[in-house]
Design a protein around this motif. Sequence first.
Motif, PDB file in Angstrom:
ATOM      1  N   GLU A 531      -1.770  -1.241 -11.777  1.00  0.00           N
ATOM      2  CA  GLU A 531      -2.370  -1.389 -10.567  1.00  0.00           C
ATOM      3  C   GLU A 531      -1.644  -2.164  -9.244  1.00  0.00           C
ATOM      4  O   GLU A 531      -1.699  -2.108  -8.265  1.00  0.00           O
ATOM      5  CB  GLU A 531      -3.696  -2.083 -10.764  1.00  0.00           C
ATOM      6  N   GLU A 532      -0.988  -3.269  -9.930  1.00  0.00           N
ATOM      7  CA  GLU A 532      -0.029  -4.009  -8.781  1.00  0.00           C
ATOM      8  C   GLU A 532       1.046  -3.304  -8.118  1.00  0.00           C
ATOM      9  O   GLU A 532       1.267  -3.318  -7.067  1.00  0.00           O
ATOM     10  CB  GLU A 532       0.530  -5.084  -9.645  1.00  0.00           C
ATOM     11  N   LEU A 533       1.679  -2.370  -9.129  1.00  0.00           N
ATOM     12  CA  LEU A 533       2.616  -1.487  -8.668  1.00  0.00           C
ATOM     13  C   LEU A 533       2.130  -0.460  -7.578  1.00  0.00           C
ATOM     14  O   LEU A 533       2.731  -0.348  -6.426  1.00  0.00           O
ATOM     15  CB  LEU A 533       3.178  -0.713  -9.915  1.00  0.00           C
ATOM     16  N   LYS A 534       1.079   0.090  -7.898  1.00  0.00           N
ATOM     17  CA  LYS A 534       0.496   1.149  -6.819  1.00  0.00           C
ATOM     18  C   LYS A 534      -0.016   0.306  -5.599  1.00  0.00           C
ATOM     19  O   LYS A 534       0.038   1.008  -4.572  1.00  0.00           O
ATOM     20  CB  LYS A 534      -1.019   1.620  -7.467  1.00  0.00           C
ATOM     21  N   GLN A 539       1.119  -0.323   0.149  1.00  0.00           N
ATOM     22  CA  GLN A 539       1.655  -1.496   1.336  1.00  0.00           C
ATOM     23  C   GLN A 539       2.835  -0.918   1.887  1.00  0.00           C
ATOM     24  O   GLN A 539       2.886  -1.119   3.201  1.00  0.00           O
ATOM     25  CB  GLN A 539       1.434  -2.889   0.761  1.00  0.00           C
ATOM     26  N   THR A 540       3.563  -0.687   1.223  1.00  0.00           N
ATOM     27  CA  THR A 540       5.030  -0.264   1.637  1.00  0.00           C
ATOM     28  C   THR A 540       4.670   0.851   2.657  1.00  0.00           C
ATOM     29  O   THR A 540       5.414   1.117   3.488  1.00  0.00           O
ATOM     30  CB  THR A 540       5.920   0.236   0.686  1.00  0.00           C
ATOM     31  N   GLU A 541       3.858   1.966   2.010  1.00  0.00           N
ATOM     32  CA  GLU A 541       3.503   3.293   2.613  1.00  0.00           C
ATOM     33  C   GLU A 541       2.889   2.840   4.133  1.00  0.00           C
ATOM     34  O   GLU A 541       3.442   3.376   5.301  1.00  0.00           O
ATOM     35  CB  GLU A 541       2.723   4.144   1.958  1.00  0.00           C
ATOM     36  N   ASP A 542       2.020   1.907   4.222  1.00  0.00           N
ATOM     37  CA  ASP A 542       1.250   1.665   5.344  1.00  0.00           C
ATOM     38  C   ASP A 542       2.212   0.925   6.229  1.00  0.00           C
ATOM     39  O   ASP A 542       2.202   1.065   7.572  1.00  0.00           O
ATOM     40  CB  ASP A 542       0.050   0.662   4.874  1.00  0.00           C
TER      41      ASP A 542
END
Length: 548
Positions: A531-534, A539-542
């Motif tokens: 879940e943390e990786l997702k 956040q990176t995509e945003d």
Amino acid sequence: MKIVKHTNNQLILRESGFSPFLLLWGLMFGGIPLVMLFAFASTLGIESLKCQRIAVDRVDCTLEKSIYFNFKQLPTQPFPLVDRAEYQYTEKPGDDDCNAVHQHEFHLVFTDESRQRLFTDSLQTNCTIGNRGWIQKQVTKLNQFIESETGSIEIVRDSRLTPASIGISLMSVIFVAIAFRIVFGSPLRVSWYFDKSKRELVYWKTTLLQIQGLSYPFSSIDSVTYRIGEDSDDGEDSDDDYRAFYEAEIVFNSGEKNIYLKKSYSESDILPIAKKVAEFVGIKLTKIDDRSSASSPQTNSSDTRDRAKKSLDYHKEIYSKRHECTQVIANSQNFPNVDLRFYNRVQNQLEQQGFSKLADIEDVTITKANRGQNRTFIRMMLSRDRRTTVGIYAMPTSGLIKVLQIFGLIPNVKAIDLESELEDGTFLVTSNLKGLDTSAEVPGIKRQQYSPKTTLDDLLAAHTKTLDRLTRQKRAVYLYTYEDAIEFQHRLQDRKNSHKQGLGYLTPEDVRRSSKPGQEAAVEELGAAIEELKKEETQTEDFGDRPD
């Protein structure tokens, strides 16, 4: 292991090593190859065909033959009045691996036109029995002798040193030797005698071959080690698939080999004994935790994160796109460890039910995701009414894995999937993978799972019954060609992909479903890491979508 005596001066531990299962396993593992070796050896030896010219128009021959690697001579066979030799070719119906078996034979033909076959082979190699080139050469050689005025000739065949006989004999001997070592070398009973009055440990090991006793002074014992480790399974998505074990051993400071005490999956079986030995001898008890981050209470977050990333990446490869499928030639050369007999047996049963074969295909997407390991193929078949496709596939197995599967130590995955599509875009899937397929339900796919022991007839009946009920309200999609079936598979995969992508490909619940008892803490940690990786990826995509 149990404590059989504990006084102020003596501590005696005893472990019974005899196992009926081990004896049975040894008899099976070594006995069957031994019987096969004797049967095979009965065909190996030297054959010598000796022919004499008795008169200008008469040739008599005799065959001298030995078996069991030339250790046993068979009675000489006379063949009087030989007229000629002939090469004969026959073609026989094949088995599961061959469409036909090509047999090459050497025949003696007598003056009355009767005949005798000689130099026969017991082994089939690449769908062929007999060496065509050698047989034709010997036929020519004997016929030239008969037509000449030469007095005698001898044709010799030595079957002992062929690659096939050497390979089969060597493998059989290895299996027998391993079984002999395990059965006769495994301890029937192990005892540890700790004696304070003599300040020594006497270690006794009893096997079928010997009784071995070794003594060690207490001064040479450094400590008792109590270790916690984990057993893990290799395979698809198995990073979270492990079980903690506990073991104890006596460690020496004199360079002696450590003495192993016991291993168990229950801590209560090991820790009390390890403490008892340490206290009695007056030495330290050393605890070593070799577990990886996913199972140890003192976790290494980077290891857990690596496991989570590997599992997440695998699911992305499988559920991010339509699968690439290619037609393949299904034979033992292309798929050496796949049970082709299973495919052919199920195909024959389905053909009796009106099914026809579409193609043998390999799911290249899954092969690439598995990095080329466990490569297999799917045999696709289509029902007579064009409503149902069947996928037949078996996981590849090495020789050792097959032995373990015989004893039920490793699941033998031989799958049969029946699939149909309805006009509203929903699907019906029936399989024999209950207990093996732990994936979640997908909306729009009605899944019926049955035991791997379910018969093909029962699977067909269950699928047909449900499909008939569903098609009372909506029509089934009909398929006619291989291309239709592949497009159908793409639509089915699209639905799975859409559902998995909506969940982020992999969830903590997916991990829980595929876990074993006793892994709760590790499963929760791995799920949290996923879940943390997702979250980080989101956040990176945003951040990347924000305007400069």
